[in-house]
Design an enzyme around this catalytic site. Structure first.
Site, PDB file in Angstrom:
ATOM      1  CG  ASN A 197      -2.109   0.942   1.016  1.00  0.00           C
ATOM      2  OD1 ASN A 197      -3.140   0.534   0.491  1.00  0.00           O
ATOM      3  ND2 ASN A 197      -1.956   2.197   1.395  1.00  0.00           N
ATOM      4  CB  SER A 296     -19.142 -10.041  -8.839  1.00  0.00           C
ATOM      5  OG  SER A 296     -20.354  -9.719  -8.183  1.00  0.00           O
ATOM      6  CE  LYS A 351     -18.333  -7.204 -10.920  1.00  0.00           C
ATOM      7  NZ  LYS A 351     -18.223  -5.882 -10.531  1.00  0.00           N
ATOM      8  CG  HIS A 354     -22.076  -9.361 -12.396  1.00  0.00           C
ATOM      9  ND1 HIS A 354     -22.047  -8.320 -11.486  1.00  0.00           N
ATOM     10  CD2 HIS A 354     -22.390 -10.462 -11.666  1.00  0.00           C
ATOM     11  CE1 HIS A 354     -22.325  -8.776 -10.287  1.00  0.00           C
ATOM     12  NE2 HIS A 354     -22.538 -10.075 -10.357  1.00  0.00           N
ATOM     13  CG  ASN A 355     -21.162  -4.412 -11.986  1.00  0.00           C
ATOM     14  OD1 ASN A 355     -21.024  -5.585 -11.637  1.00  0.00           O
ATOM     15  ND2 ASN A 355     -20.442  -3.440 -11.486  1.00  0.00           N
ATOM     16  CD  GLU A 358     -24.364  -5.029  -8.826  1.00  0.00           C
ATOM     17  OE1 GLU A 358     -23.527  -5.943  -8.828  1.00  0.00           O
ATOM     18  OE2 GLU A 358     -24.059  -3.845  -8.566  1.00  0.00           O
ATOM     19  NE  ARG A 454     -28.278   2.361  -9.574  1.00  0.00           N
ATOM     20  CZ  ARG A 454     -27.295   1.622  -9.077  1.00  0.00           C
ATOM     21  NH1 ARG A 454     -26.126   2.176  -8.788  1.00  0.00           N
ATOM     22  NH2 ARG A 454     -27.441   0.325  -8.870  1.00  0.00           N
ATOM     23  NE  ARG A 611     -34.343   6.194 -40.508  1.00  0.00           N
ATOM     24  CZ  ARG A 611     -33.736   5.490 -41.451  1.00  0.00           C
ATOM     25  NH1 ARG A 611     -34.422   4.581 -42.120  1.00  0.00           N
ATOM     26  NH2 ARG A 611     -32.476   5.681 -41.737  1.00  0.00           N
TER      27      ARG A 611
HETATM   28  C1  6PG Z   1     -20.014  -6.488  -7.396  1.00  0.00           C
HETATM   29  C2  6PG Z   1     -20.539  -5.079  -7.529  1.00  0.00           C
HETATM   30  C3  6PG Z   1     -19.479  -4.057  -7.388  1.00  0.00           C
HETATM   31  C4  6PG Z   1     -19.962  -2.627  -7.633  1.00  0.00           C
HETATM   32  C5  6PG Z   1     -20.887  -2.093  -6.605  1.00  0.00           C
HETATM   33  C6  6PG Z   1     -21.196  -0.611  -6.764  1.00  0.00           C
HETATM   34  O1  6PG Z   1     -20.249  -7.239  -8.329  1.00  0.00           O
HETATM   35  O2  6PG Z   1     -19.411  -6.822  -6.380  1.00  0.00           O
HETATM   36  O3  6PG Z   1     -21.084  -4.935  -8.807  1.00  0.00           O
HETATM   37  O4  6PG Z   1     -18.483  -4.361  -8.312  1.00  0.00           O
HETATM   38  O5  6PG Z   1     -18.867  -1.813  -7.657  1.00  0.00           O
HETATM   39  O6  6PG Z   1     -22.045  -2.801  -6.627  1.00  0.00           O
HETATM   40  O7  6PG Z   1     -21.650  -0.285  -8.035  1.00  0.00           O
HETATM   41  P1  6PG Z   1     -22.420   1.095  -8.275  1.00  0.00           P
HETATM   42  O8  6PG Z   1     -21.764   2.120  -7.401  1.00  0.00           O
HETATM   43  O9  6PG Z   1     -22.287   1.453  -9.707  1.00  0.00           O
HETATM   44  O10 6PG Z   1     -23.822   0.856  -7.852  1.00  0.00           O
END
Ligand code: 6PG
Length: 636
Positions: A197, A296, A351, A354-355, A358, A454, A611
């Site tokens: 770090n 994730s 990923k 995936h989001n 989500e 959002r 169009r």
């Molecule tokens: C995961 C989540 C993660 C993500 C948060 C916040 O799979 O663990 O997708 O990667 O960063 O859920 O995402 P937002 O801030 O865009 O809601």
């Protein structure tokens, strides 16, 4: 300047200093020196003539060595084989910086060493002098002692373990919340680990050291980049656990001077897949693998086993696969929720989708909660009961589970959820997935709508103003309320299926565009545990897709049966919900997507006519061959 350690292997002649020192130096990847090579000629002659050296003879030799040691500290460090029989010689040798000298005493009895010396040829030391060496030897009071009656490998392993200089198998860069959890996961899977770090005065001080101090099984802590890299076994595996963005480029640039061909960097953050494609190309020129690794599961997933989506070269993946698969969550068959996704940035792309899924799933639950709480006037604890009952009927998911926990969380006599400001944040992956879908031309209704909600939620002040200006009457009869309530579970399930179908469709289309050859059933399988969108439905997806990777989710016979019985519930909830004034953007988007997707006749004929009317863009006709285009003079 960073000074490097010097390891001095010492003991009487014949104890094996040169052999052990050489092997140790090779394993530590630092130079080896033999103190005998630094004797003035007069000393060599004296020993060859059969005389032992006295302290006067040794003084200039020790001074030469002390100067050398100082140079080695300032260079790469070193291993030195040196008899250093008396304490005062050793004190002289460590006079520049005793903290950076590691003393390794080779301890053997007279008879064993004598027999070894007798077997030696071409060495200027005569075995008869051994007795005098044992007389002079002052046993060490510091450092480590190693018995010489063992194999070289065994002795070197013992040295490294006693000195704690074994190189780590894995390097983890960045000790934020996710980095720390992942580090604990790696250690619990018995990988040796170095953690790094950065040091920022008064802000991030001794972060790695303090983290290591807290743990029973400790990683090696660093705040010096070079030492961190040098502490790793080659070829190196370095996992970056830092925020996405330009900082990744900077870190890669900082690491590069210390890396070698064959090393592998893994980016475990939510980087944009196009950045990953660029970084992978750039580093491949240097012979370094760069893997974009989607991870994730949040903090808990990182600690107990996340779902892992690695993309990049297969060679790079194979280098890290046993590590990644060990720390990943396991599916129901105990297989790792980690699988090679494909080349370039495909891991980060997957990923991102995936989001996206989500986002859609979260918004679906949020909308249904909102409808229940504010329009059907249910208490959080009542909503929790409704959601919990769904969990038992094949609709369980991690997101449904955490939503029930959230609903029960109290603060004083009230529910915490009622006190949370209704402005949703986002870090970018949802928007990126929508932008990418727009570019590829993939219908992304539920996911892009979840992103839009959002954004709209963030306009809190304007919403308050508008809510005071507009006053529409809303009412619902108690029979209708009860009926709406009854349809919710199936409406939710139908919308969730549509949201998943949209996500998988975008994977399929982008896979074709980039030639990634994505294995959708394998992606669904690694999403069955560890990740945020794990669910009963995902288990079903994995099975359905394993039989057929190409069919669209909504066309699988089992899904068709479910949708046929559920779609009317979804459209009922949407239309009645809207009628009573409740916004249901993702439920609506799902309904509209489905109704259009299942329509042989859409409204697009009118779009084409419009169009052509204003821009002469031409249209195809249903009564002519496909690909044939027509223009009409609409005014005459
Ligand atoms: C995961 C989540 C993660 C993500 C948060 C916040 O799979 O663990 O997708 O990667 O960063 O859920 O995402 P937002 O801030 O865009 O809601």
């Amino acid at each position: 300047m960073i000074l490097k350690p010097v390891y001095i292997v010492f003991g009487v002649s014949g104890s094996g200093k040169t052999t052990i020192g050489n092997v140790l130096a090779k394993e530590l990847d630092i130079p080896f020196f033999d103190a005998d090579d630094f004797h003035p000629q007069s000393n060599i002659q004296k020993m060859s003539d059969g005389y032992s050296l006295d302290d006067n003879d040794r003084t200039p030799w020790l001074s030469i060595l002390t100067d050398q040691i100082k140079n080695w500290h300032q260079d790469k460090g070193a291993v030195l084989a040196c008899s250093a029989l008396k304490i005062k010689y050793r004190e002289k040798l460590e006079s520049f910086n005793s903290d950076l000298i590691h003393w390794i005493f080779l301890d053997g009895d007279y008879d064993l060493i004598l027999s070894r010396l007798k077997e030696r040829k071409g060495h200027f030391f005569q075995s008869e002098l051994l007795t005098s060496q044992f007389d002079v030897l002052e046993k060490p009071t510091k450092g480590i002692s190693i018995k010489v009656n063992q194999s070289t490998t065994h002795m070197v392993t013992e040295i490294k373990s006693k000195l704690n200089v074994q190189k780590s198998q894995i390097g983890l860069f960045g000790l934020g919340v996710m980095g720390k959890s992942l580090a604990k996961n790696i250690l619990s899977n018995n990988f040796s680990l170095s953690v790094y770090n950065r040091h920022i005065k008064e802000k991030e001080v001794d972060v790695a050291k303090n983290f290591a101090d807290e743990l029973t099984v400790k990683p090696k802590p660093f705040d010096d980049l070079q030492l961190f890299v040098e502490s790793l076994q080659q070829p190196r595996i370095i996992m970056l656990m830092i925020s996405a963005g330009p900082v990744i480029d900077q870190v890669v640039k900082d690491l590069l001077p210390f890396l070698n061909t064959g090393d592998c960097i893994l980016d475990g953050g939510n980087s944009h897949y196009k950045d990953t494609i660029r970084r992978e190309k750039l580093l491949s020129i240097e012979g370094i693998s760069f893997l974009g690794v989607g991870i994730s599961g949040g903090e808990e997933g990182a600690l107990k086993g996340p779902s892992i989506m690695p993309g990049g070269t297969r060679k790079g993946y194979e280098q890290c696969s046993n590590f990644l698969e060990a720390i990943a969550a396991k599916d129901k068959g105990n297989k790792a929720c980690c699988s090679y996704i494909g080349s370039e940035g495909s891991g980060h792309f997957v990923k991102m989708i995936h989001n996206g899924i989500e986002y859609g799933e979260m918004q679906l639950l949020a909308e249904i909660y909102h409808l229940l709480r504010h329009y059907l006037e249910k208490k959080p604890s009542e909503i929790e009961k409704i959601f919990t009952s769904w969990r038992t009927r094949n609709k369980d998911s991690y997101l449904l589970e955490i939503t029930t926990d959230i609903l029960l969380k109290k603060e004083g006599s009230g529910y915490l959820i009622d006190k949370i400001l209704d402005k949703a944040d986002q870090k970018g992956t949802g928007s990126w997935s929508s932008i990418s879908a727009l570019k590829t031309g993939v219908p992304f209704s539920t996911i892009s709508e979840a992103v839009m909600v959002r954004f709209l939620s963030a306009k809190k002040d304007e919403r308050i103003k508008a809510s005071n200006i507009y006053n529409y009457e809303i009412s619902i009869s108690s029979e209708n309320k009860a009926f709406l309530l009854k349809q919710l579970e199936e409406a939710y399930y139908a919308a969730s299926i549509i949201n998943h179908a949209i996500g998988f469709d975008s994977l399929k289309q982008t896979s074709l565009e980039y030639d990634w050859n994505l294995n959708l059933s394998e992606i669904a399988r690694i999403w069955t545990n560890g990740c945020i969108i794990r669910s009963d439905l995902m288990e079903k997806m994995a099975v359905l897709l394993s039989n057929d990777n190409d069919t669209s989710v909504l066309l699988f016979p089992e899904i068709v049966d479910t949708m046929n019985s559920h779609i009317s519930k979804l459209t009922f909830v949407v239309s009645n919900g809207l009628q009573i004034g409740c916004a249901l953007p993702v439920l609506s988007a799902a309904s509209n997507y489905f109704l259009n997707y299942t329509s042989a006749q859409m409204s697009a004929n009118m779009i084409q006519a419009q169009r052509d009317y204003f821009g002469a863009h031409k249209y195809q006709r249903i009564d002519k061959k496909e690909g044939e285009y027509f223009h009409t003079d609409w005014k005459n």
